[in-house]
Design a protein around this motif. Structure first.
Motif, PDB file in Angstrom:
ATOM      1  N   GLU A 121      -7.026  -9.669   3.159  1.00 30.57           N
ATOM      2  CA  GLU A 121      -7.379  -9.799   1.735  1.00 30.57           C
ATOM      3  C   GLU A 121      -6.266 -10.515   0.960  1.00 30.57           C
ATOM      4  OE1 GLU A 121      -8.670  -6.245  -0.276  1.00 30.57           O
ATOM      5  OE2 GLU A 121      -8.710  -7.264  -2.215  1.00 30.57           O
ATOM      6  N   LEU A 129     -14.099   3.574  11.246  1.00 24.36           N
ATOM      7  CA  LEU A 129     -12.883   2.860  11.640  1.00 24.36           C
ATOM      8  C   LEU A 129     -11.670   3.432  10.910  1.00 24.36           C
ATOM      9  CD1 LEU A 129     -11.504   0.390  13.061  1.00 24.36           C
ATOM     10  CD2 LEU A 129     -11.950  -0.874  10.968  1.00 24.36           C
ATOM     11  N   SER A 130     -11.837   3.657   9.587  1.00 21.44           N
ATOM     12  CA  SER A 130     -10.723   4.189   8.794  1.00 21.44           C
ATOM     13  C   SER A 130     -10.309   5.554   9.292  1.00 21.44           C
ATOM     14  CB  SER A 130     -11.117   4.299   7.321  1.00 21.44           C
ATOM     15  OG  SER A 130     -11.360   3.043   6.809  1.00 21.44           O
ATOM     16  N   ASP A 163       6.505   2.434   8.144  1.00 21.16           N
ATOM     17  CA  ASP A 163       5.632   2.349   9.313  1.00 21.16           C
ATOM     18  C   ASP A 163       5.208   0.889   9.482  1.00 21.16           C
ATOM     19  OD1 ASP A 163       3.695   2.492  11.178  1.00 21.16           O
ATOM     20  OD2 ASP A 163       2.430   3.943  10.153  1.00 21.16           O
ATOM     21  N   SER A 188     -10.829  -2.397   2.935  1.00 19.56           N
ATOM     22  CA  SER A 188     -11.094  -0.962   2.748  1.00 19.56           C
ATOM     23  C   SER A 188      -9.848  -0.223   2.284  1.00 19.56           C
ATOM     24  CB  SER A 188     -11.599  -0.365   4.052  1.00 19.56           C
ATOM     25  OG  SER A 188     -10.650  -0.578   5.070  1.00 19.56           O
ATOM     26  N   GLN A 189      -8.668  -0.740   2.636  1.00 16.06           N
ATOM     27  CA  GLN A 189      -7.441  -0.036   2.287  1.00 16.06           C
ATOM     28  C   GLN A 189      -7.093  -0.200   0.804  1.00 16.06           C
ATOM     29  OE1 GLN A 189      -4.007  -1.197   4.618  1.00 16.06           O
ATOM     30  NE2 GLN A 189      -3.324   0.905   4.796  1.00 16.06           N
ATOM     31  N   ASP A 206       3.381  -0.536  12.077  1.00 14.60           N
ATOM     32  CA  ASP A 206       2.319  -0.800  13.044  1.00 14.60           C
ATOM     33  C   ASP A 206       1.184  -1.576  12.361  1.00 14.60           C
ATOM     34  OD1 ASP A 206       1.129  -0.705  15.428  1.00 14.60           O
ATOM     35  OD2 ASP A 206       0.477   1.380  15.325  1.00 14.60           O
ATOM     36  N   TYR A 231      -5.575   8.096  14.591  1.00 13.99           N
ATOM     37  CA  TYR A 231      -4.634   7.463  15.520  1.00 13.99           C
ATOM     38  C   TYR A 231      -3.217   7.524  14.950  1.00 13.99           C
ATOM     39  CZ  TYR A 231      -1.819   3.499  17.001  1.00 13.99           C
ATOM     40  OH  TYR A 231      -0.768   2.692  17.371  1.00 13.99           O
ATOM     41  N   ARG A 232      -3.107   7.214  13.641  1.00 13.06           N
ATOM     42  CA  ARG A 232      -1.782   7.242  13.002  1.00 13.06           C
ATOM     43  C   ARG A 232      -1.194   8.649  13.031  1.00 13.06           C
ATOM     44  NH1 ARG A 232      -2.446   3.835   7.428  1.00 13.06           N
ATOM     45  NH2 ARG A 232      -2.740   1.794   8.348  1.00 13.06           N
ATOM     46  N   VAL A 267      -8.535   5.177  12.629  1.00  9.01           N
ATOM     47  CA  VAL A 267      -7.177   4.647  12.455  1.00  9.01           C
ATOM     48  C   VAL A 267      -6.268   5.732  11.875  1.00  9.01           C
ATOM     49  CG1 VAL A 267      -5.751   2.971  11.198  1.00  9.01           C
ATOM     50  CG2 VAL A 267      -7.857   2.227  12.276  1.00  9.01           C
ATOM     51  N   THR A 305      -6.186  -5.467   5.193  1.00 11.71           N
ATOM     52  CA  THR A 305      -5.488  -5.621   3.909  1.00 11.71           C
ATOM     53  C   THR A 305      -4.741  -6.953   3.875  1.00 11.71           C
ATOM     54  OG1 THR A 305      -5.188  -3.244   3.937  1.00 11.71           O
ATOM     55  CG2 THR A 305      -3.911  -4.454   2.318  1.00 11.71           C
ATOM     56  N   ASP A 310      -2.173  -2.094  12.353  1.00 12.68           N
ATOM     57  CA  ASP A 310      -3.454  -1.637  12.873  1.00 12.68           C
ATOM     58  C   ASP A 310      -4.602  -2.347  12.145  1.00 12.68           C
ATOM     59  OD1 ASP A 310      -3.745  -0.317  10.407  1.00 12.68           O
ATOM     60  OD2 ASP A 310      -2.694   1.437  11.179  1.00 12.68           O
ATOM     61  N   ALA A 311      -5.839  -1.934  12.502  1.00 10.05           N
ATOM     62  CA  ALA A 311      -7.013  -2.638  11.967  1.00 10.05           C
ATOM     63  C   ALA A 311      -7.084  -2.563  10.444  1.00 10.05           C
ATOM     64  CB  ALA A 311      -8.275  -2.036  12.570  1.00 10.05           C
ATOM     65  N   LEU A 312      -6.674  -1.430   9.857  1.00  9.57           N
ATOM     66  CA  LEU A 312      -6.739  -1.303   8.396  1.00  9.57           C
ATOM     67  C   LEU A 312      -5.763  -2.239   7.728  1.00  9.57           C
ATOM     68  CD1 LEU A 312      -7.093   2.515   7.641  1.00  9.57           C
ATOM     69  CD2 LEU A 312      -8.845   0.783   7.792  1.00  9.57           C
ATOM     70  N   VAL A 333       0.818  -1.218   0.000  1.00  8.47           N
ATOM     71  CA  VAL A 333       0.000   0.000   0.000  1.00  8.47           C
ATOM     72  C   VAL A 333       0.854   1.272   0.000  1.00  8.47           C
ATOM     73  CG1 VAL A 333      -2.000  -1.097   1.061  1.00  8.47           C
ATOM     74  CG2 VAL A 333      -0.281  -0.061   2.512  1.00  8.47           C
TER      75      VAL A 333
END
Lengths: 204, 274
Positions: A115, B138-139, A102, B92-93, A104, B145-146, B142, A112, A106-108, A97
């Protein structure tokens, strides 16, 4: 514990099935993403869950494990998982991406990674079910992040009579070379059924 | 497939098992389509999000309606669902959204989508059930948060640099203070030694001159000459010390009784190597 009788021909057939699946996964990833990903021919072996625990500790070193798990049920039941040390999974996603260094998770990023794992595992499970004419009921893929100790305590792994079909493959993305494990957790009976199906299909 | 290939929804629904209507009550966007990508079901939530009414989409080809689905690899992945394959996940990313939905602030909803295989009433036939979750909040969280984490990390980095700089300057300050103190000590020492030597020299000269006169006197008894000689030796020693005090050019001490340091005249009057 029941023993599994597996010949080199059986292993070669399973390796071929995994290779087709991994190749299909790589092709989809390359279509979707701008960077070129190649997945090496997997190295396949069947080991007991206790041996797998030891392998997993060596694989993860001091890291936690990030895995995408796809459970399936049918004539053969079990779960397929794509595993990486979390730091490696995070670098993989950062490259995909284009998010720099970075690391970390995280949820995102977990989504990914889920997927990416889904694409690879669907390739593998798709080739197994297509070529062997098997149908499965699948669960929605889930993301797991835990340390190797807890990972091996999961019910699908911890059963004494379960065996693991471990296919180790290498992701190569530009200059980033990372190892990833594809593991199929099945009980002895399921692996035996898989071998019998392969025997019938390929007349071994 | 073109729009002209669209199948009347009444024909499609005859293959659908009953019970899809209950999906109108779930808080996620649900769409069911067949292997030709014709929409069989479009739930209320998705209709509300996308502003596309059920009557405008059911029976139509979903890829033709929503070009976001025409992305590379989409059909390749989803086609296998119609053969009972594993669920397909769109994060989503990597995809942002599968069905474009505008939010009240005018931005697009960020979505997480899972397309699963569901059996139709016909044997060996599967439909695709697309479940869309709203991942916008959520996005954003996040991302926020980032941003905060990166800001905090930048602040920590700056603070560390500032602390390092402070330590460096503090070290220089301490070193300069020591140099200054040393210079001050030497200045005081030179003034003190100059004054001492000057003040001592006057009576010392008188003392040595008097001793010399006494030595020249013939009437002094033998016993007294011995004492005079001792006095002369001590006076010469004092003269030697005064000479050393006059030559002091640096501050050097030596240990004395009770852990006290005193000026080392020998060391302080010896010229330094540099």
């Amino acid at each position: 514990m029941d023993k599994i009788n597996i010949s080199s021909e059986h292993l070669e057939s399973i390796k071929e099935l995994c290779n087709i699946g991994v190749g299909r996964g790589a092709s989809v990833l390359n279509t979707m993403l701008s960077c070129h990903i190649s997945l090496s021919v997997p190295n396949v072996k069947i080991i007991s869950s206790s041996d797998f625990k030891e392998e997993l500790k060596l694989f993860a070193k001091e890291n936690s494990i990030s895995a995408v798990s796809l459970a399936f049920q049918g004539k053969i039941s079990g779960s397929a998982q794509l595993m990486f040390p979390t730091e490696t999974a995070s670098s993989l996603i950062a490259v995909l991406v284009d998010e720099g260094d970075d690391l970390d998770m995280d949820a995102l990023r977990a989504g990914t990674f889920c997927e990416v794992g889904n694409i690879v595992l669907n390739g593998v499970m798709g080739s197994i079910s297509n070529i062997l004419d098997l149908t499965f009921d699948y669960s929605v893929p889930e993301y797991i992040e835990t340390n190797p100790e807890n990972f091996v305590k999961k019910p699908s792994v911890a059963q004494d009579d379960s065996h693991v079909l471990l296919a180790r493959t290498r992701f190569t993305i530009d200059e980033l070379d990372i190892d990833g494990d594809i593991a199929l957790f099945m009980q002895v009976g399921a692996i035996q059924a898989l071998i019998e199906t392969i025997e019938k299909k390929f007349e071994l | 497939m073109s729009q002209t290939d669209n199948i009347p929804c009444s024909n499609l629904f005859q293959h659908c098992p009953h019970g899809y209507q209950s999906l109108d009550y779930v808080p996620v966007g649900i769409c069911i389509f067949d292997k030709n990508y014709h929409v069989l079901f479009w739930n209320k939530c998705l209709a509300q999000w996308s502003h596309v009414d059920k009557s405008d989409i059911v029976g139509k080809n979903i890829i033709e309606k929503f070009h976001t689905l025409n992305s590379p690899g989409f059909k390749e992945r989803v086609d296998y669902v119609f053969r009972g394959g594993p669920p397909v996940l769109f994060s989503s990313q990597l995809h942002r959204n599968t069905i474009p939905c505008t939010l009240s602030d005018g931005s697009y909803m960020i979505q997480k989508t899972v397309i699963s295989s569901i059996p139709s009433s016909k044997e060996e036939e599967f439909f695709a059930l697309m479940a869309i979750e709203n991942a916008t909040e959520l996005s954003r969280k996040v991302s926020e948060y980032r941003r905060l984490r990166n800001q905090a990390m930048e602040e920590v980095k700056l603070r560390k640099e500032a602390e390092e700089e402070l330590r460096r300057y503090n070290k220089i300050l301490v070193e300069n203070q020591e140099i200054k103190m040393s210079e001050e000590r030497l200045k005081v020492l030179l003034e003190m030694s100059g004054a001492t030597a000057h003040e001592l020299n006057q009576p010392l000269m008188t003392l040595l001159g008097t001793i010399e006169l006494m030595n020249m006197t013939q009437t002094i008894p033998e016993e007294a000459l011995k004492y005079i000689n001792n006095i002369e030796q001590s006076a010469k020693r004092i003269a030697d010390i005064v000479s050393k005090i006059q030559k002091i050019r640096q501050y050097q001490t030596r240990k004395y009784l009770n852990n006290i340091s005193i000026i080392d005249f020998n060391g302080s009057s010896t010229p330094t190597q540099d």
